[in-house]
Motif scaffolding. Sequence first.
Motif, mmCIF file in Angstrom:
data_model
loop_
_atom_site.group_PDB
_atom_site.id
_atom_site.type_symbol
_atom_site.label_atom_id
_atom_site.label_comp_id
_atom_site.label_asym_id
_atom_site.label_seq_id
_atom_site.Cartn_x
_atom_site.Cartn_y
_atom_site.Cartn_z
ATOM 1 N N ASP A 136 5.701 -2.325 -6.084
ATOM 2 C CA ASP A 136 7.013 -2.481 -6.683
ATOM 3 C C ASP A 136 7.213 -3.942 -7.086
ATOM 4 O O ASP A 136 6.301 -4.764 -6.996
ATOM 5 C CB ASP A 136 8.111 -2.001 -5.727
ATOM 6 C CG ASP A 136 8.092 -2.742 -4.395
ATOM 7 O OD1 ASP A 136 7.422 -3.794 -4.308
ATOM 8 O OD2 ASP A 136 8.732 -2.277 -3.446
ATOM 9 N N TYR A 137 8.420 -4.260 -7.507
ATOM 10 C CA TYR A 137 8.705 -5.597 -8.028
ATOM 11 C C TYR A 137 8.482 -6.671 -6.967
ATOM 12 O O TYR A 137 7.878 -7.717 -7.232
ATOM 13 C CB TYR A 137 10.140 -5.641 -8.541
ATOM 14 C CG TYR A 137 10.552 -6.989 -9.086
ATOM 15 C CD1 TYR A 137 10.299 -7.317 -10.410
ATOM 16 C CD2 TYR A 137 11.191 -7.922 -8.282
ATOM 17 C CE1 TYR A 137 10.657 -8.552 -10.921
ATOM 18 C CE2 TYR A 137 11.558 -9.167 -8.779
ATOM 19 C CZ TYR A 137 11.294 -9.467 -10.102
ATOM 20 O OH TYR A 137 11.647 -10.690 -10.590
ATOM 21 N N PHE A 168 6.682 -3.458 -14.957
ATOM 22 C CA PHE A 168 7.282 -4.787 -14.871
ATOM 23 C C PHE A 168 6.575 -5.794 -15.768
ATOM 24 O O PHE A 168 6.733 -7.002 -15.585
ATOM 25 C CB PHE A 168 7.243 -5.291 -13.420
ATOM 26 C CG PHE A 168 7.786 -4.314 -12.420
ATOM 27 C CD1 PHE A 168 9.119 -3.984 -12.416
ATOM 28 C CD2 PHE A 168 6.944 -3.694 -11.508
ATOM 29 C CE1 PHE A 168 9.633 -3.081 -11.505
ATOM 30 C CE2 PHE A 168 7.430 -2.788 -10.595
ATOM 31 C CZ PHE A 168 8.784 -2.476 -10.590
ATOM 32 N N ALA A 169 5.795 -5.310 -16.722
ATOM 33 C CA ALA A 169 5.000 -6.214 -17.562
ATOM 34 C C ALA A 169 5.867 -7.185 -18.349
ATOM 35 O O ALA A 169 5.428 -8.285 -18.671
ATOM 36 C CB ALA A 169 4.119 -5.404 -18.513
ATOM 37 N N GLU A 173 10.710 -13.378 -14.836
ATOM 38 C CA GLU A 173 10.386 -14.176 -13.660
ATOM 39 C C GLU A 173 8.930 -14.021 -13.244
ATOM 40 O O GLU A 173 8.264 -14.989 -12.875
ATOM 41 C CB GLU A 173 11.310 -13.794 -12.497
ATOM 42 C CG GLU A 173 12.773 -14.100 -12.760
ATOM 43 C CD GLU A 173 13.015 -15.572 -13.059
ATOM 44 O OE1 GLU A 173 12.314 -16.413 -12.467
ATOM 45 O OE2 GLU A 173 13.884 -15.877 -13.889
ATOM 46 N N LEU A 174 8.420 -12.793 -13.279
ATOM 47 C CA LEU A 174 7.023 -12.571 -12.907
ATOM 48 C C LEU A 174 6.087 -13.258 -13.892
ATOM 49 O O LEU A 174 5.067 -13.848 -13.495
ATOM 50 C CB LEU A 174 6.729 -11.073 -12.836
ATOM 51 C CG LEU A 174 7.451 -10.284 -11.734
ATOM 52 C CD1 LEU A 174 7.080 -8.811 -11.806
ATOM 53 C CD2 LEU A 174 7.117 -10.850 -10.355
ATOM 54 N N ASN A 175 6.398 -13.185 -15.163
ATOM 55 C CA ASN A 175 5.559 -13.866 -16.156
ATOM 56 C C ASN A 175 5.652 -15.376 -16.019
ATOM 57 O O ASN A 175 4.665 -16.087 -16.244
ATOM 58 C CB ASN A 175 5.969 -13.430 -17.565
ATOM 59 C CG ASN A 175 5.414 -12.070 -17.946
ATOM 60 O OD1 ASN A 175 4.230 -11.922 -18.240
ATOM 61 N ND2 ASN A 175 6.261 -11.065 -17.921
ATOM 62 N N ASN A 176 6.807 -15.890 -15.647
ATOM 63 C CA ASN A 176 6.917 -17.327 -15.402
ATOM 64 C C ASN A 176 6.026 -17.763 -14.254
ATOM 65 O O ASN A 176 5.405 -18.837 -14.291
ATOM 66 C CB ASN A 176 8.370 -17.695 -15.104
ATOM 67 C CG ASN A 176 9.238 -17.699 -16.355
ATOM 68 O OD1 ASN A 176 8.728 -17.627 -17.468
ATOM 69 N ND2 ASN A 176 10.539 -17.776 -16.174
ATOM 70 N N LYS A 177 5.967 -16.932 -13.208
ATOM 71 C CA LYS A 177 5.072 -17.256 -12.094
ATOM 72 C C LYS A 177 3.619 -17.260 -12.539
ATOM 73 O O LYS A 177 2.827 -18.113 -12.111
ATOM 74 C CB LYS A 177 5.275 -16.261 -10.956
ATOM 75 C CG LYS A 177 6.603 -16.414 -10.226
ATOM 76 C CD LYS A 177 6.697 -15.472 -9.046
ATOM 77 C CE LYS A 177 8.007 -15.685 -8.291
ATOM 78 N NZ LYS A 177 8.100 -14.821 -7.083
#
Length: 485
Positions: A136-137, A168-169, A173-177
């Motif tokens: 999950d996220y 969540f592609a 925030e995930l892409n920034n990480k």
Amino acid sequence: MASLVSLQNTGNSINFSFHLKSSITTRHSLALYKKIELRFSQNPYKLNPLCTYAASNNTNNNSSTRTYRRQGVTTQRQTTKSRPKPRQFNTENRNENHPSPENPTFQSITVDLMKLCKEGKVKEALDCMGQGVLADYNVFGALLDACADTNSLELSKRVDDFLRKSKFAGDIELNNKLIGIYGKCSYMRDARRVFDKMRERNIASWKLMVNAYAENGKGNDGLLLFEEMRKGGFQLDNETFLAVLSACASVGAVQEGVMYFELMKNEYRISPGIEHYVGIVDVFGRAGYLNEAVEFIENMPIEPTMEIWQAIRGFARIHGDIDLEDHVEELLLGLDPSIRSENELRAPPRKKLSMINMIEEKNRVSEYMSMTPFKGEGNEKLNGLNGQIREAGYVPDTRYVLHDIDQEAKEQALQYHSERLAIAYGLISTPARTPLRIIKNLRICGDCHNAIKIMSKIVGRELIVRDNKRFHHFKDGKCSCGDYW
């Protein structure tokens, strides 16, 4: 033989009208219904059953059409006991990222991915995801945080692959990480790929890319990206201009650095902090504009701090301005008499465990400490490299050895700095011509900087060293920092 007049297929039954010759053998049961077996065979002694039918004893039924059922085929009229039970799906604790129970190939596998991430078992968590366990996220966030802590490029790429295939592609925030991780690992191509494929970006996305370009010695690309950011109408903040000043310093863009500093004050109405003044001094110092840097410091509206004077002292030492270096030394001692000059000899600490280098090889990260004797093939490789770089013109700079020992001992101490140990082992444990990535927790000394430049030309590899200040890309005898760090 049978002469079939008509034949119709109706599921599990066959309806047909026929004329049978005398060669067909029939047997009638004594029950209320007549059961007839039709046998066909060229051999009258071996008759194989073809089909059976049931006929009622009711003589009023004059229909010549009878229903035949093939043997071994079940009808649709099955009892409840014989029917297979519908497949049961466990819907408890299902999050929104799991597939629907209509998917017959889905099998629930219970694995606590978050627990594995907290324990630092990133590889085990990714292996479970490869076997069908869905994240999950929060799990994706924990995986990326763990990869950032370990600086593992290979594991980060695996997380990137899973993230691109998930729902969540497109998460910002995930892409920034991911951008931050690729920037820390000096993998700017993938960092830019993630940035370009983001459908939506926030101001943090732009700052991360500009700062990553600056740290990797690609300030010009960072400045171009900043101009695109300005055209996009983003509300710039003080951290954004810190990244821009860092990009200017990495390429010696003095005019651009001063221009953006004034732009920050006058157009965006951002009051400079002490870190912005340090950034301007860095821009002047790396380009060799020491007089301009001193003049800028003297005209500052705030009192210069020790951080600013230490930056000037470092640049004076790099550019060989001994008078300025001595003058700044006196100023520093006047600000804080308790500090000792770095030129003074001091006794070594009791435990010298602080200088640590890490190198990623074969999907694992190894650590090397400067006090640890290096044995085996790595030691032989390092001794060979030391001989090669001396032949190529390397001269040890013993100014960076602060212990009270003789000249020969100082030269010997320089040879076994931890970054050199890591490079030697990396050369024998990784495929030829592949880049080496060294992570250092202290600032690289000037002697090692010169030695690694020569090493990169000898071994024909790109040697990427990240210290506590920035990235150094050593290739073909040159460094991306331009010898100013």
